[in-house]
Design an enzyme around this catalytic site. Structure first.
Site, mmCIF file in Angstrom:
data_model
loop_
_atom_site.group_PDB
_atom_site.id
_atom_site.type_symbol
_atom_site.label_atom_id
_atom_site.label_comp_id
_atom_site.label_asym_id
_atom_site.label_seq_id
_atom_site.Cartn_x
_atom_site.Cartn_y
_atom_site.Cartn_z
ATOM 1 N N LYS A 17 0.879 -1.114 -0.124
ATOM 2 C CA LYS A 17 -0.009 -0.142 0.106
ATOM 3 C C LYS A 17 0.620 1.202 0.005
ATOM 4 C CE LYS A 17 -3.986 2.154 1.041
ATOM 5 N NZ LYS A 17 -3.793 2.752 -0.257
ATOM 6 N N GLN B 56 7.420 3.777 3.547
ATOM 7 C CA GLN B 56 5.963 3.554 3.920
ATOM 8 C C GLN B 56 5.788 2.163 4.561
ATOM 9 O OE1 GLN B 56 3.854 5.677 1.597
ATOM 10 N NE2 GLN B 56 2.391 5.022 3.346
ATOM 11 N N LYS C 209 5.750 3.020 8.233
ATOM 12 C CA LYS C 209 4.759 4.021 8.484
ATOM 13 C C LYS C 209 3.388 3.167 8.610
ATOM 14 C CE LYS C 209 2.805 8.461 7.151
ATOM 15 N NZ LYS C 209 3.286 9.525 6.554
ATOM 16 N N LYS D 1 5.318 1.763 -3.223
ATOM 17 C CA LYS D 1 5.186 3.424 -3.765
ATOM 18 C C LYS D 1 5.258 3.069 -5.127
ATOM 19 C CE LYS D 1 4.565 7.690 -2.661
ATOM 20 N NZ LYS D 1 3.907 8.106 -1.361
ATOM 21 N N GLY E 98 -3.463 8.067 -3.791
ATOM 22 C CA GLY E 98 -3.081 9.299 -4.288
ATOM 23 C C GLY E 98 -1.400 9.815 -3.669
ATOM 24 N N ASP E 99 -0.897 10.806 -4.314
ATOM 25 C CA ASP E 99 0.361 11.342 -3.642
ATOM 26 C C ASP E 99 0.486 12.718 -4.438
ATOM 27 O OD1 ASP E 99 2.533 11.157 -1.819
ATOM 28 O OD2 ASP E 99 3.838 11.169 -3.680
ATOM 29 N N THR F 80 -5.965 13.406 7.872
ATOM 30 C CA THR F 80 -4.461 13.634 8.647
ATOM 31 C C THR F 80 -4.365 14.808 9.345
ATOM 32 O OG1 THR F 80 -3.796 12.874 6.156
ATOM 33 C CG2 THR F 80 -2.125 13.972 7.431
ATOM 34 N N ASN G 108 -4.824 21.063 2.900
ATOM 35 C CA ASN G 108 -5.775 19.989 3.269
ATOM 36 C C ASN G 108 -5.148 19.584 4.843
ATOM 37 O OD1 ASN G 108 -5.745 16.585 3.888
ATOM 38 N ND2 ASN G 108 -7.571 17.385 3.344
ATOM 39 N N SER H 67 -7.200 5.415 4.807
ATOM 40 C CA SER H 67 -7.039 4.707 3.504
ATOM 41 C C SER H 67 -7.115 3.210 4.016
ATOM 42 C CB SER H 67 -5.898 4.976 2.767
ATOM 43 O OG SER H 67 -5.879 6.126 2.528
#
Ligand code: NDP
Length: 442
Positions: free
Chosen positions: A79, A100, A103, A115, A154-155, A198, A229, A370
């Protein structure tokens, strides 16, 4: 090092993480060595690179390079986001994928790390060109992903529009509707509270951190950077918890509003009008607008505050800013953005007794939500806002408890406090390593 000599970002990330893991690695030296844990955890399961041909509005064929690095799936499907930016290369995608893994492990949810991205630049492209690129990108990527295999998100450069185009193409080629991407629109499988996650998550974690030190978040003054955001919803939640945010910023200037940022006005300016902060100042008598000057300008960090919440961009809080914050008596710095605090500034803050939690833990609310979107898609149900928000709060409190516990277990302290940066790396790492050991040599 030799194998990855052409990937400086990847080498830097691995070096920094392994250094902070030293207490844990030293305590398990023999076991990790015998099982080649460090070699295995720093080598992706696989890295895909592919051609992405698409036709521009002039009928000209353009060719970009696509990437997907599936780094580690010991605790769940890969993911991680898809970054569309001209600077994208294999080393950057590998560095992001490696971070990632740790995390995602920290979120306490069953998600592995990966990623992806492309050197495609979405700036200045028409909607049709964006769709042509996204469809071509997914035509190749769809062979390697799936709801139980790898779930991109998304990123930078990949927002709701791009996720929609990619999801449509996946569905068309694979002939199935499944939760293969997150960040989807609410009408086709997206999750309520993802937009807020977030920023809200950052405040849930900050509140848990302060509570553990017998400090009440209510009544505290916060300096926030950014006006996007993460910043908007961090400010909203801080106010709901009784704190007062007196600053925000964008890339051209910053606001000091001693009466507290008016979130509704900020949302109107940034989310609806997509305007600059000068419009906020024009509509709010108590606000002072400061244009961004040179590097000596400390911006929002020059304001006296109890809590600092960097929510804008990387390397936005440097050593001089940190010195100013400490001189002004800051209690905590918790990162909403990714890597907003420079290494020297982090060290200075920690050594001077400031409670510091890095983005890996503090902004994990986004990816955690997510993962909650994945759960809802598997169940074919949509949870209410309150349900998702309630789970997010629980997850952030658990993340804080886990990083604090890991720091204590390995005596990782700095400036008289737990070293939460080391604690986050150790907590994320231990879970992945334990799963890898249990699954044998694979
Ligand atoms: P947005 O693009 O929505 O907002 C970024 C904000 O930061 C904008 O207001 C931007 O201003 C401002 N900004 C950019 N550069 C500077 C600068 N040098 N000084 C002051 N302000 C600046 O991004 P997000 O809020 O989504 O993300 C912010 C950070 O959080 C990023 O590091 C991102 O990777 C990280 N993050 C985001 C998550 C999410 O769920 N959104 C999840 C985890 C991490 P301008 O409009 O002028 O460009």
């Amino acid at each position: 090092r030799k194998k990855n000599a052409d990937q400086p970002e990847f080498l830097q990330a691995v070096t920094e993480v392994l250094e902070s893991l030293r207490p844990c690695i030293d305590a398990n030296e023999e076991l990790y060595k015998k099982n080649a844990i460090l070699e295995r955890i720093t080598e992706p399961d696989r890295q895909l690179m592919f051609r992405v041909p698409w036709v521009d509005d002039n009928g000209q064929v353009q060719v970009n390079r696509g990437f997907r690095v599936q780094f580690n799936n010991a605790i769940g499907p890969y993911k991680g986001g898809i970054r569309l930016h001209p600077s994208v290369n294999l080393g950057i995608i590998k560095f992001l994928g490696f971070e990632q893994v740790l995390k995602n492990s920290l979120t306490t949810l069953p998600i592995g790390g990966g990623k992806g991205g492309s050197d495609f630049d979405p700036k200045g492209k028409s909607d049709r060109e964006i769709m042509a690129f996204c469809q071509s990108f997914m035509t190749e990527l769809c062979k390697y992903i799936g709801a139980d295999v790898d779930v991109p998100a998304g990123d930078i450069g990949t927002g709701a529009r791009e996720i929609g185009f990619m999801f449509g193409q996946y569905k068309r080629i694979r002939g199935m509707f499944e939760g293969v991407l997150t960040g989807k629109g609410l009408t086709y499988g997206g999750s309520l509270a993802r937009t807020e996650a977030t920023g809200y998550g950052l405040l849930y974690l900050t509140s848990a951190l302060l509570k553990d030190h017998d400090i009440d978040i209510a009544g505290k003054t916060c300096a926030v950077s950014g006006a996007g955001n993460v910043a908007i919803y961090a400010i909203q939640k801080a106010h709901q918890l009784g704190a007062k945010c007196v600053t925000c910023s964008d890339s051209t200037g910053w606001i000091y509003d001693p009466e507290g940022i008016d979130v509704d006005l900020l949302k109107e300016v940034k989310e609806v009008k997509r305007a600059r902060l000068t419009e906020y100042a024009a509509a709010r008598p108590s606000a002072q607008y400061h244009e961004k000057k040179n590097a000596d300008d400390h911006g929002v960090w020059s304001v006296k505050c109890d809590l600092a919440l960097p929510c804008a961009t990387q390397n936005e809080l440097n050593l001089d800013d940190a010195k100013m914050l400490v001189a002004n008596g800051v209690i905590s710095v918790t990162e909403g953005a990714n890597m907003p605090t420079t290494l020297e500034a982090t060290k200075y803050l920690q050594e001077n007794g400031v409670l510091f939690v890095g983005g890996k833990a503090a902004n994990a609310g986004g990816v955690a939500t997510s993962a909650l979107e994945m759960s809802q898609n598997s169940e074919r149900l949509s949870w209410t806002f309150e349900e998702v928000d309630g789970k997010l709060k629980g997850i952030m409190e658990t993340i804080y408890a886990n990083i604090s516990d890991a720091a204590k277990r390995y005596n990782a302290t700095v400036g008289g406090n737990a070293d939460y940066v080391a604690g986050a790396n150790i907590a994320g790492f231990e879970k992945v390593v334990n799963a890898m050991l249990a699954q044998g040599v694979c």
